[in-house]
Enzyme design. Structure first.
Site, mmCIF file in Angstrom:
data_model
loop_
_atom_site.group_PDB
_atom_site.id
_atom_site.type_symbol
_atom_site.label_atom_id
_atom_site.label_comp_id
_atom_site.label_asym_id
_atom_site.label_seq_id
_atom_site.Cartn_x
_atom_site.Cartn_y
_atom_site.Cartn_z
ATOM 1 N N THR A 11 0.830 -1.211 0.000
ATOM 2 C CA THR A 11 0.000 0.000 0.000
ATOM 3 C C THR A 11 0.864 1.262 0.000
ATOM 4 O O THR A 11 0.704 2.130 -0.862
ATOM 5 C CB THR A 11 -0.911 -0.006 1.254
ATOM 6 O OG1 THR A 11 -1.632 -1.228 1.263
ATOM 7 C CG2 THR A 11 -1.881 1.147 1.241
ATOM 8 N N LYS A 100 7.123 1.740 11.594
ATOM 9 C CA LYS A 100 7.185 2.117 13.029
ATOM 10 C C LYS A 100 7.715 0.994 13.903
ATOM 11 O O LYS A 100 8.344 1.243 14.925
ATOM 12 C CB LYS A 100 5.824 2.587 13.542
ATOM 13 C CG LYS A 100 4.671 1.668 13.248
ATOM 14 C CD LYS A 100 3.789 2.250 12.187
ATOM 15 C CE LYS A 100 2.968 1.161 11.558
ATOM 16 N NZ LYS A 100 2.076 1.627 10.535
ATOM 17 N N GLU A 124 9.575 10.155 9.160
ATOM 18 C CA GLU A 124 8.393 11.006 9.396
ATOM 19 C C GLU A 124 7.090 10.215 9.264
ATOM 20 O O GLU A 124 6.134 10.422 10.014
ATOM 21 C CB GLU A 124 8.402 12.173 8.399
ATOM 22 C CG GLU A 124 7.276 13.177 8.544
ATOM 23 C CD GLU A 124 7.329 13.941 9.858
ATOM 24 O OE1 GLU A 124 8.288 14.679 10.078
ATOM 25 O OE2 GLU A 124 6.389 13.786 10.667
ATOM 26 N N ILE A 131 0.585 13.285 8.850
ATOM 27 C CA ILE A 131 0.709 14.443 9.759
ATOM 28 C C ILE A 131 2.182 14.765 9.983
ATOM 29 O O ILE A 131 2.942 13.882 10.383
ATOM 30 C CB ILE A 131 0.073 14.144 11.139
ATOM 31 C CG1 ILE A 131 -1.360 13.676 10.996
ATOM 32 C CG2 ILE A 131 0.158 15.366 12.046
ATOM 33 C CD1 ILE A 131 -1.976 13.171 12.298
ATOM 34 N N GLY A 182 -9.060 -0.768 4.134
ATOM 35 C CA GLY A 182 -7.589 -0.813 4.004
ATOM 36 C C GLY A 182 -6.842 -0.078 5.095
ATOM 37 O O GLY A 182 -5.668 0.237 4.936
ATOM 38 N N GLU A 185 -3.760 -2.954 9.884
ATOM 39 C CA GLU A 185 -2.533 -3.673 9.549
ATOM 40 C C GLU A 185 -2.929 -5.049 8.998
ATOM 41 O O GLU A 185 -4.049 -5.517 9.235
ATOM 42 C CB GLU A 185 -1.691 -3.876 10.812
ATOM 43 C CG GLU A 185 -1.244 -2.593 11.471
ATOM 44 C CD GLU A 185 -0.226 -1.831 10.654
ATOM 45 O OE1 GLU A 185 0.832 -2.380 10.351
ATOM 46 O OE2 GLU A 185 -0.502 -0.664 10.305
ATOM 47 N N ASP A 196 0.430 -1.100 17.719
ATOM 48 C CA ASP A 196 0.801 -0.066 16.742
ATOM 49 C C ASP A 196 0.894 1.305 17.432
ATOM 50 O O ASP A 196 1.863 2.046 17.235
ATOM 51 C CB ASP A 196 -0.245 -0.056 15.616
ATOM 52 C CG ASP A 196 0.031 0.994 14.565
ATOM 53 O OD1 ASP A 196 0.961 0.811 13.774
ATOM 54 O OD2 ASP A 196 -0.673 2.025 14.557
ATOM 55 N N LYS A 200 4.257 3.816 18.162
ATOM 56 C CA LYS A 200 4.275 5.247 17.793
ATOM 57 C C LYS A 200 4.566 6.135 19.005
ATOM 58 O O LYS A 200 5.321 7.099 18.894
ATOM 59 C CB LYS A 200 2.946 5.614 17.132
ATOM 60 C CG LYS A 200 2.796 4.956 15.751
ATOM 61 C CD LYS A 200 1.384 5.066 15.236
ATOM 62 C CE LYS A 200 1.234 4.479 13.846
ATOM 63 N NZ LYS A 200 -0.178 4.304 13.468
HETATM 64 N N1 HSE Z 1 -2.785 0.458 10.913
HETATM 65 C C1 HSE Z 1 -2.267 1.769 11.150
HETATM 66 C C2 HSE Z 1 -3.383 2.642 11.680
HETATM 67 C C3 HSE Z 1 -1.692 2.315 9.876
HETATM 68 O O1 HSE Z 1 -4.536 2.222 11.602
HETATM 69 O O2 HSE Z 1 -3.143 3.733 12.192
HETATM 70 C C4 HSE Z 1 -0.879 3.545 10.039
HETATM 71 O O3 HSE Z 1 0.195 3.364 10.893
#
Ligand code: HSE
Length: 402
Positions: A11, A100, A124, A131, A182, A185, A196, A200
């Site tokens: 993607t 990440k 970034e 963002i 989409g 993950e 996730d 971050k």
């Molecule tokens: N699966 C992640 C989200 C994608 O939904 O934020 C972007 O890091």
């Protein structure tokens, strides 16, 4: 002239190829040199893609090609992506990533390797999709001591919670929609269990506080325990349930970092952040609160951040600007248990039992609550104190109130 190789035509990787092609003249003009896509590495063939002639299967070709200055790593994961990143940096190529997991797990070592080879390692796109947050945090807010970061960092879970809140969808129905769009993950566990968001907040906190904070040091709770009953109780007191990643520098200098669902006041700007959008509030000791808002997931928003880093790497070739931090260690964070807050509790218990265990609980109501279910907000207290008080009750849901 800068030549680019993309690793992984999924993607984000395909979005990067599209943005490089569609905005080519504009990009080259801003960089003051042509920026050209030379290779796309993937295990698959894409005979029908307009980029079919760029597809290769051997990383060695990229590694050995002196024309390639910049490698875009959009493979994901921390295994093959790590190996190729290290090999590219050692070969004197700058690396730009949206990964990440890799930055959160191995960022410090990779940044050291980039320094040793006098190239850039830029990330970034690893937080907040499109963002701008990494460079503003490191450069524009550089004059501040950062006191706290609080963010909605995962688009998929924010989408799921929004659909539960707005349309009364079950968790499973909303997850299916997020996958169809989409956002999730490949394995949605990373989204819904909070991993996730954890990666971050690790990246943001490492950058803001200067030491590597590893995901294993960050207590993490996802949204699988959030029910429509909790959503209704939150609504009854003017609050929304949001999954937050938080990093807080305490007065004694210790650092608390964690991920958990919270009840957020309806007046707080974070409560209005809906669907796949992300938002990050950064509190600096000079600026006060600064908020960053935008699309946190999706092909083109994420590709936008990757391509901006490609442009930065091209512009600063030979004199890279480092966006790095110091080594980690066991002493970098302390558990969030000491952090006082009000709590939301839904329990199988009588109001009388709750009044016995808690001082001045604020009871909540919802339509259709089964007999024996009681929900309430506590006074501010530590988790330790909360758990003592809950010992005699049967809690079903327990979330912090922001
Ligand atoms: N699966 C992640 C989200 C994608 O939904 O934020 C972007 O890091």
């Amino acid at each position: 002239m800068a030549k680019v190789a993309i690793l992984g035509f999924g993607t984000v990787g395909s979005g990067v190829a599209e943005v490089l092609q569609a905005n080519g003249p504009h990009i080259s003009e801003k960089v003051h040199a042509p920026v050209e896509l030379k290779y796309i590495l993937d295990v698959r063939d894409f005979p029908d893609s307009p980029f079919a002639d760029k597809i290769i299967h051997d990383f060695g070709m990229i590694e050995a090609d002196p024309e390639v200055d910049i490698v875009v790593e959009t493979i994901g994961g921390a295994k093959i992506a790590r190996e190729f990143t290290e090999r590219a940096l050692r070969a004197g190529k700058s690396v730009v990533t949206s990964n990440k997991e890799l930055v959160a797990e191995h960022g410090f070592q990779l940044m050291e390797l980039a320094r040793a080879n006098e190239v850039s390692y830029l990330y970034e796109a690893s937080v907040g999709g499109g963002i701008p947050i990494i460079r503003p945090l490191k450069q524009c807010l550089a004059a501040n001591e950062i006191e706290a970061i609080c963010g909605i960092l995962n688009g998929t879970t924010n989408y799921i919670l929004t659909r539960m809140i707005r349309s009364g969808l079950s968790f499973q129905e909303a997850l299916k929609e997020a996958q169809a769009n989409g956002y999730a993950e490949a394995d949605p566990t990373a989204d819904i269990e909070g991993h996730d968001a954890c990666r971050k907040i690790c990246i943001l906190a490492s950058l803001a506080f200067g030491r590597h904070i590893y995901p294993s040091q960050v207590p993490t709770e996802g949204i699988t325990g959030v029910t429509l009953a909790d959503v209704a109780y939150a609504d009854s007191c003017g609050r929304k349930i949001k999954l937050l990643g938080r990093a807080i520098r305490q007065k004694d200098g210790s650092l608390i970092t964690f991920v958990a669902p919270h009840l957020v006041d309806g007046e707080d700007p974070l409560a209005g952040v809906e669907d796949v959008f992300n938002a990050i509030t950064v509190k600096g000791n000079a600026t006060g609160d600064v908020m960053f808002y935008g699309r946190g997931a999706g092909k083109l928003p994420t590709a936008s951040a990757v391509v901006a880093d490609v442009m930065e790497a091209a512009r600063t070739k030979g004199r890279p600007k480092y966006l790095d931090w110091g080594p980690g260690g066991e002493d970098v964070t302390v558990p969030p248990d000491r952090l006082k807050s009000a709590w939301y509790v839904r329990a199988e218990a009588s109001a009388e039992a709750i009044r016995t265990a808690f001082a001045a609980p604020s009871f909540l109501a919802r339509a259709g609550a089964p007999a024996g279910e009681t929900a309430f907000l506590t006074q501010p207290m530590t988790r330790e104190r909360l758990e003592q008080a809950l010992r005699s009750l049967k809690p079903k849901s327990v979330f912090r109130v922001l």
